[in-house]
Scaffold this motif. Sequence first.
Motif, PDB file in Angstrom:
ATOM      1  N   PHE A  55       0.906  -1.169  -0.106  1.00 33.63           N
ATOM      2  CA  PHE A  55       0.093   0.082  -0.070  1.00 33.63           C
ATOM      3  C   PHE A  55       0.968   1.245  -0.117  1.00 33.63           C
ATOM      4  N   TRP A  56       2.047   1.157   0.562  1.00 31.88           N
ATOM      5  CA  TRP A  56       2.976   2.278   0.801  1.00 31.88           C
ATOM      6  C   TRP A  56       3.515   2.977  -0.720  1.00 31.88           C
ATOM      7  N   MET A  57       3.284   2.238  -1.748  1.00 34.64           N
ATOM      8  CA  MET A  57       3.572   2.636  -3.293  1.00 34.64           C
ATOM      9  C   MET A  57       2.711   3.737  -3.526  1.00 34.64           C
ATOM     10  N   LYS A  58       1.876   4.086  -2.790  1.00 34.35           N
ATOM     11  CA  LYS A  58       0.978   5.075  -3.509  1.00 34.35           C
ATOM     12  C   LYS A  58       1.410   6.482  -3.379  1.00 34.35           C
ATOM     13  N   ASP A  59       2.675   6.716  -2.863  1.00 36.21           N
ATOM     14  CA  ASP A  59       2.947   8.181  -2.776  1.00 36.21           C
ATOM     15  C   ASP A  59       4.055   8.403  -3.895  1.00 36.21           C
ATOM     16  N   ARG A  60       3.618   8.932  -4.869  1.00 40.11           N
ATOM     17  CA  ARG A  60       4.217   9.147  -5.953  1.00 40.11           C
ATOM     18  C   ARG A  60       5.662   9.875  -5.665  1.00 40.11           C
ATOM     19  N   GLU A  61       5.550  10.707  -4.629  1.00 42.24           N
ATOM     20  CA  GLU A  61       6.914  11.510  -4.561  1.00 42.24           C
ATOM     21  C   GLU A  61       7.975  10.990  -3.594  1.00 42.24           C
ATOM     22  N   HIS A  62       7.536   9.894  -2.901  1.00 42.72           N
ATOM     23  CA  HIS A  62       8.360   9.152  -2.064  1.00 42.72           C
ATOM     24  C   HIS A  62       9.718   8.592  -2.704  1.00 42.72           C
ATOM     25  N   PRO A  63      10.704   8.802  -2.137  1.00 43.89           N
ATOM     26  CA  PRO A  63      12.063   8.539  -2.525  1.00 43.89           C
ATOM     27  C   PRO A  63      12.037   7.032  -2.793  1.00 43.89           C
ATOM     28  N   GLU A  64      11.535   6.135  -1.892  1.00 41.37           N
ATOM     29  CA  GLU A  64      11.768   4.606  -2.145  1.00 41.37           C
ATOM     30  C   GLU A  64      10.531   4.132  -3.076  1.00 41.37           C
ATOM     31  N   VAL A  65       9.702   4.787  -3.512  1.00 46.63           N
ATOM     32  CA  VAL A  65       8.487   4.448  -4.431  1.00 46.63           C
ATOM     33  C   VAL A  65       9.560   4.531  -5.725  1.00 46.63           C
ATOM     34  N   LEU A  66      10.202   5.718  -5.860  1.00 49.06           N
ATOM     35  CA  LEU A  66      10.788   6.141  -7.257  1.00 49.06           C
ATOM     36  C   LEU A  66      11.993   5.177  -7.414  1.00 49.06           C
ATOM     37  N   ALA A  67      12.633   4.909  -6.141  1.00 46.38           N
ATOM     38  CA  ALA A  67      13.708   3.978  -6.231  1.00 46.38           C
ATOM     39  C   ALA A  67      13.467   2.200  -6.672  1.00 46.38           C
ATOM     40  N   TYR A  68      12.152   2.135  -6.255  1.00 44.63           N
ATOM     41  CA  TYR A  68      11.573   0.800  -6.690  1.00 44.63           C
ATOM     42  C   TYR A  68      11.577   0.773  -8.286  1.00 44.63           C
ATOM     43  N   LEU A  69      10.611   1.839  -8.675  1.00 41.55           N
ATOM     44  CA  LEU A  69      10.400   1.806 -10.060  1.00 41.55           C
ATOM     45  C   LEU A  69      11.485   1.875 -11.289  1.00 41.55           C
ATOM     46  N   LYS A  70      12.425   2.694 -10.470  1.00 48.06           N
ATOM     47  CA  LYS A  70      13.686   2.632 -11.221  1.00 48.06           C
ATOM     48  C   LYS A  70      14.570   1.417 -11.361  1.00 48.06           C
ATOM     49  N   ALA A  71      14.443   0.695 -10.111  1.00 45.87           N
ATOM     50  CA  ALA A  71      15.184  -0.608 -10.028  1.00 45.87           C
ATOM     51  C   ALA A  71      14.501  -1.640 -11.056  1.00 45.87           C
ATOM     52  N   GLU A  72      12.886  -1.661 -10.897  1.00 48.56           N
ATOM     53  CA  GLU A  72      12.523  -2.365 -11.919  1.00 48.56           C
ATOM     54  C   GLU A  72      12.780  -2.148 -13.347  1.00 48.56           C
ATOM     55  N   ASN A  73      12.583  -0.835 -13.764  1.00 41.33           N
ATOM     56  CA  ASN A  73      13.208  -0.353 -15.178  1.00 41.33           C
ATOM     57  C   ASN A  73      14.430  -1.019 -15.527  1.00 41.33           C
ATOM     58  N   ASN A  74      15.566  -0.621 -14.444  1.00 40.65           N
ATOM     59  CA  ASN A  74      17.049  -1.202 -14.714  1.00 40.65           C
ATOM     60  C   ASN A  74      17.044  -2.761 -14.809  1.00 40.65           C
ATOM     61  N   TYR A  75      16.126  -3.314 -14.165  1.00 42.84           N
ATOM     62  CA  TYR A  75      16.142  -4.706 -14.137  1.00 42.84           C
ATOM     63  C   TYR A  75      15.698  -5.352 -15.770  1.00 42.84           C
ATOM     64  N   CYS A  76      14.481  -4.586 -15.957  1.00 46.41           N
ATOM     65  CA  CYS A  76      14.113  -5.021 -17.390  1.00 46.41           C
ATOM     66  C   CYS A  76      15.131  -4.669 -18.519  1.00 46.41           C
TER      67      CYS A  76
END
Length: 686
Positions: A31-52
């Motif tokens: 549920f914590w992923m709903k915060d668009r501005e949270h650094p850890e949310v952006l870090a997770y999305l970028k990690a997924e992008n890097n992995y892909c």
Amino acid sequence: MTKISQYQVPIAKKIPHKLIKHGDVRIDNYFWMKDREHPEVLAYLKAENNYCEAKMSHTKRFQEELFEEMKDRIKEDDSSVPYKYNGYWYITKFEKGKGYPIYTRKKDSLDNPEELLFDCNTMAEGHTYFKLVGISISPDNKKASFGIDTTGRRNYTIQIKNLETDEIENDQIEFTTGSASWANDNQTLFYTKKDELTLRSFQVYKHKLGQSDDELVFQEGDETFGVTVYKSKSRKYIIIASYSTLTNEYHILKADEPDGKFEVFWPRKRGLEYSIAHYKDHFYILTNKDKATNFKLMRTSESDRDIEKWVDVIAHKDDVLIEHIDIFKDYLVVSERQNGLNQIRIKQWDGSDDYYLPFDNETYTCYTSTNVEFDTDTLRYSYNALTTPASVIEFNMKTKTKKVLKEQEVLGGKFKKENYISERIWATGRDGTKIPMSVVYRKGIKRDGTNPLLQYAYGSYGNTIDPYFSTIRLSLLDRGFIYVISHVRGGEYLGRKWYEDGKLLNKKNTFFDFIDCSIHLIKERYTSSKHLYAMGGSAGGLLMGVVLNEAPELYNGVIAAVPFMDVVTTMLDDSIPLTTGEYDEWGNPNDKLYYNYMKSYSPYDNIEKAAYPNILVTAGLHDSQVQYWEPAKWVAKLREMKTDSNILFLRTNMDAGHGGSSGRFESLKEDAEEFAFLLDLEGVNA
């Protein structure tokens, strides 16, 4: 989130969040992923992008080849068929090497000099995303209003350009839909404003040029409704449309009297759907009144709009869906659908003629296109088919002759439509319902179960995915893929009932139809589970999520594009864009009956410890329709639960929204990545 290398599988942290409704407790660890501005949310999305990116790096050159191949089929220096409106010919064109459209016009004759309206290539400079919409020309042809979005969130700022001085006026109106309608005084604009949080279009304002204090002329208080404003084709009325899934209401104002008061056309009544068009001293009404499930056409006097005075013009038919009408001075054009196929009916107002345009196959799409002129004998319509590029056709309704104004060019020298075969086939659903599919493949394909096949569907909101030609799709067909559109319930392919049977408490029919089509394709040896792939986007992404939970063994790979995955939580959150307006589509989970039904199919809530096929998921950080966290949460939970070692990728566009990248060719890079994902699973790399 723990720092990981680009080759490590991203593992999102878990923070249990308790969700309670109707005494039912759900634990959402992401549920914590709903915060668009949270650094850890952006870090997770970028990690997924890097992995892909890292895991697909071996396909990088192939992706570039596919991109160039797709791009090379498209004519770069292209232009639309000009159309005439209020004394000017309007043209949209593209220039070689440029990714955005250029809008121009010519006065009176196409031989006259060209006047530049907007060059979106120049306007897009400095923006990672750019979209111009809603160009509206004042009646005196001297000004143009337009909307600009630079985030991809479909939040447009309306501006006004002086076409005589080529200057942008100081007027700037934010949080709008981008479109506006001019009153006949050339000084007054009516536009729709959005709620800044939910993005629901709910207010209509009146703007006087050069003034900053706009007047609110209409506000929609029911959160399940949205509004829009437009001008009648007759140019006599400004019309406010208030709409929900099941109900409509219109308000009208004479365009010559912009400071007058809007009058309700006919008050809303739940379940009554209608739309209006003005002609002479009557309004023509397309409506489901009197249980006209597939709609009928009625009319009423301009001066007496009492519903009891509405009279039938075209009666309701159980087997013919009326989708749209176009009104001309001497003709009424009716767009219909029968047995899934588009039809265009032309009626002379004096009753002297009534006929249909002829079409000769089962995998085509036709629709009336740009017909803004009222006093004309010519109708413009578009035609294409699974094996036939799109054409813009001008049809003379008086002489019954036609002229092809433009046929889509497929460059590269390799495409010949006779090299491809299309057909319509029918699967039998588990409840005995016959489900149609449109199929296309390259000639020479044998039904031996070894063919890779991509099955696509949408199946919501009554939106019909008609069989259409695609130059992009050729990159799959020419490499041996079969392509199938499954016309599942939830669309309107077989009429309004087809839609009603795929929504609310019938929604599971959509999912089961898709699965039953897959079973049929395997049984008839078009493909096998080793070579079957599925794809859907948005509400079609929800379809993919359910299919993956219900029948993962049928597919080798699935692409879920900007998918709606967390149905219950989203539909319980009325602060999210679109939620309240969709209760009549999905149900309101504040009602326990709908809560339980939604929960029984919601992809996020029904992930199990099981083996899943290879999956590519896409998202847009600024998506206003499906919030990025839905696919992100779903992927995180899927990583936690799945028992297989198959591919799971999440690719989030950090600069765009629901529609992906802006620019004419940027989106092709996303198509190339998706095709490379599928072809790589088939061992094809060239």
